[in-house]
Design a protein around this motif. Sequence first.
Motif, PDB file in Angstrom:
ATOM      1  N   HIS A  59      76.190  45.766  76.338  1.00 44.90           N
ATOM      2  CA  HIS A  59      75.643  44.735  77.218  1.00 44.90           C
ATOM      3  C   HIS A  59      76.283  44.779  78.605  1.00 44.90           C
ATOM      4  CE1 HIS A  59      73.820  43.213  73.562  1.00 44.90           C
ATOM      5  NE2 HIS A  59      73.175  42.305  74.256  1.00 44.90           N
ATOM      6  N   HIS A  60      77.574  45.079  78.673  1.00 40.94           N
ATOM      7  CA  HIS A  60      78.228  45.116  79.980  1.00 40.94           C
ATOM      8  C   HIS A  60      77.819  46.346  80.789  1.00 40.94           C
ATOM      9  CE1 HIS A  60      80.720  41.562  80.055  1.00 40.94           C
ATOM     10  NE2 HIS A  60      80.985  41.747  78.774  1.00 40.94           N
TER      11      HIS A  60
ATOM     12  N   THR B 198      77.159  31.080  80.087  1.00 44.45           N
ATOM     13  CA  THR B 198      77.380  32.078  79.035  1.00 44.45           C
ATOM     14  C   THR B 198      77.384  31.426  77.661  1.00 44.45           C
ATOM     15  OG1 THR B 198      78.689  33.467  80.529  1.00 44.45           O
ATOM     16  CG2 THR B 198      78.991  33.814  78.183  1.00 44.45           C
TER      17      THR B 198
ATOM     18  N   TYR C 199      69.632  35.675  82.371  1.00 38.84           N
ATOM     19  CA  TYR C 199      70.968  35.122  82.626  1.00 38.84           C
ATOM     20  C   TYR C 199      71.486  35.541  84.001  1.00 38.84           C
ATOM     21  CZ  TYR C 199      76.112  35.012  82.278  1.00 38.84           C
ATOM     22  OH  TYR C 199      77.448  34.823  82.519  1.00 38.84           O
TER      23      TYR C 199
ATOM     24  N   TYR D 215      78.242  38.555  77.417  1.00 40.13           N
ATOM     25  CA  TYR D 215      77.703  37.991  78.647  1.00 40.13           C
ATOM     26  C   TYR D 215      78.797  37.572  79.638  1.00 40.13           C
ATOM     27  CZ  TYR D 215      72.801  37.529  77.084  1.00 40.13           C
ATOM     28  OH  TYR D 215      71.509  37.769  76.680  1.00 40.13           O
TER      29      TYR D 215
ATOM     30  N   ARG E 145      74.546  45.286  82.134  1.00 41.65           N
ATOM     31  CA  ARG E 145      74.749  44.284  83.196  1.00 41.65           C
ATOM     32  C   ARG E 145      75.121  44.950  84.514  1.00 41.65           C
ATOM     33  NH1 ARG E 145      79.437  42.253  85.182  1.00 41.65           N
ATOM     34  NH2 ARG E 145      80.671  43.006  83.414  1.00 41.65           N
TER      35      ARG E 145
ATOM     36  N   ILE F  45      78.299  37.151  71.473  1.00 47.69           N
ATOM     37  CA  ILE F  45      77.393  37.028  72.618  1.00 47.69           C
ATOM     38  C   ILE F  45      78.151  36.519  73.842  1.00 47.69           C
ATOM     39  CG2 ILE F  45      75.285  35.935  73.479  1.00 47.69           C
ATOM     40  CD1 ILE F  45      74.323  35.756  70.583  1.00 47.69           C
TER      41      ILE F  45
ATOM     42  N   LEU G 286      69.597  38.893  78.905  1.00 47.59           N
ATOM     43  CA  LEU G 286      70.642  39.180  79.881  1.00 47.59           C
ATOM     44  C   LEU G 286      70.061  39.217  81.293  1.00 47.59           C
ATOM     45  CD1 LEU G 286      73.612  39.993  80.404  1.00 47.59           C
ATOM     46  CD2 LEU G 286      72.932  42.376  80.021  1.00 47.59           C
TER      47      LEU G 286
ATOM     48  N   THR H 201      68.946  39.884  72.953  1.00 49.21           N
ATOM     49  CA  THR H 201      70.079  39.513  73.807  1.00 49.21           C
ATOM     50  C   THR H 201      70.094  40.348  75.087  1.00 49.21           C
ATOM     51  OG1 THR H 201      71.523  41.026  72.557  1.00 49.21           O
ATOM     52  CG2 THR H 201      71.507  38.709  71.903  1.00 49.21           C
TER      53      THR H 201
END
Length: 355
Positions: free
Chosen positions: A328-329, A281, A98, A303, A332, A299, A95, A91
């Motif tokens: 994940h953030h 997303t 994405y 995202y 990002r 998820i 990312l 994931t």
Amino acid sequence: MSDASGPVRLVPRLGRTLAIGAVGGALFTWMNLPLAWMIGAMVATTVASLGGANLHVPASMRSVMIAIIGVLLGASFTPEVLDKAGEWPLTIACLVLYLGLIVAVLFFYFHRIVGLDAPTAYFSATPGGLSEMVITGAAMGADDRTIALIHSSRILLVVLTIPLWYQLMTGVTATPSAIGPSIVAIGLVDLVVLSACAVVGVAVGRLLRLPAYRLSGPLLASAVVHATGLSASAPPWEVVAVAQVVVGSAIGARFTGVSVRRVLGLMVIALVSTVVMLAATVAFALVLAPATGIDWRSIVLAYAPGGLAEMSLIALSLGIETAFVATHHVIRIALIVVGAPLVFARFRSRGDGAA
């Protein structure tokens, strides 16, 4: 020469802002809505700002509250959660794909369809690091006010829609707003340790130049403390509620002094871009869920193009794996803050036509 009475004049504005935010938070809490203190404060101050109220939250106060939220989020990094970290690499890798897709599509939308100039369109399309994108965009010749309003509108729309959508459409209900022990029940040692996480985390995060260091530094410090078993406590719920009111009020106060017509126009533009982001997303989540075994709802939150603090708090409120979402953030924001200016500079060097 600075006006010494300036800070004094800010006190009534701050008091008015927080009072409006607290009323909104209390109302949303009474209605048992998800993430009530933050979203209620955000809605109330946004409405008041657009109604002509002169609202303001100092950046220094928001920074302190963001650090508290970082400590709260770090408390979710328990040994049990970290055992599942081996499921995250796919994931995280996707990312990157994405973000590249989203920035390309939204740049085309803002530049070719809406008609924004290339720098403004590009830095409005990058989903992350609001302050960094505003500052960098201005340095690259963009309209920083437009960037700020589009990003603020995006965050406002995402934070408003996702919790309600989860609660109404997926059967996930919000946990009570009171997260963590009461301030009168928490142990002195835990209070000292958590306070140290906030102070030391900000200092270390700044030293290491972590993305969004005021939040990611305390989050990292708290994660280490909780993963190693030095503390099992979250910050007092009363303190967390105040932090949420301040953060929510700060979002709403950004619309102070802006005409309703301009805000509504930019919100329509931001709404279209937000729908595109959320559609992408959900599509990524539905594809990745069977491949990773991770719940697609987790998820989506990992995202979703909202702020790090806001999305992580939503995950916490809805009982979704907060450590996964927060990690994940952080990645990002790091990718956007580091990569976006480099990519823009490369394309600009090739000429406007190539960009």
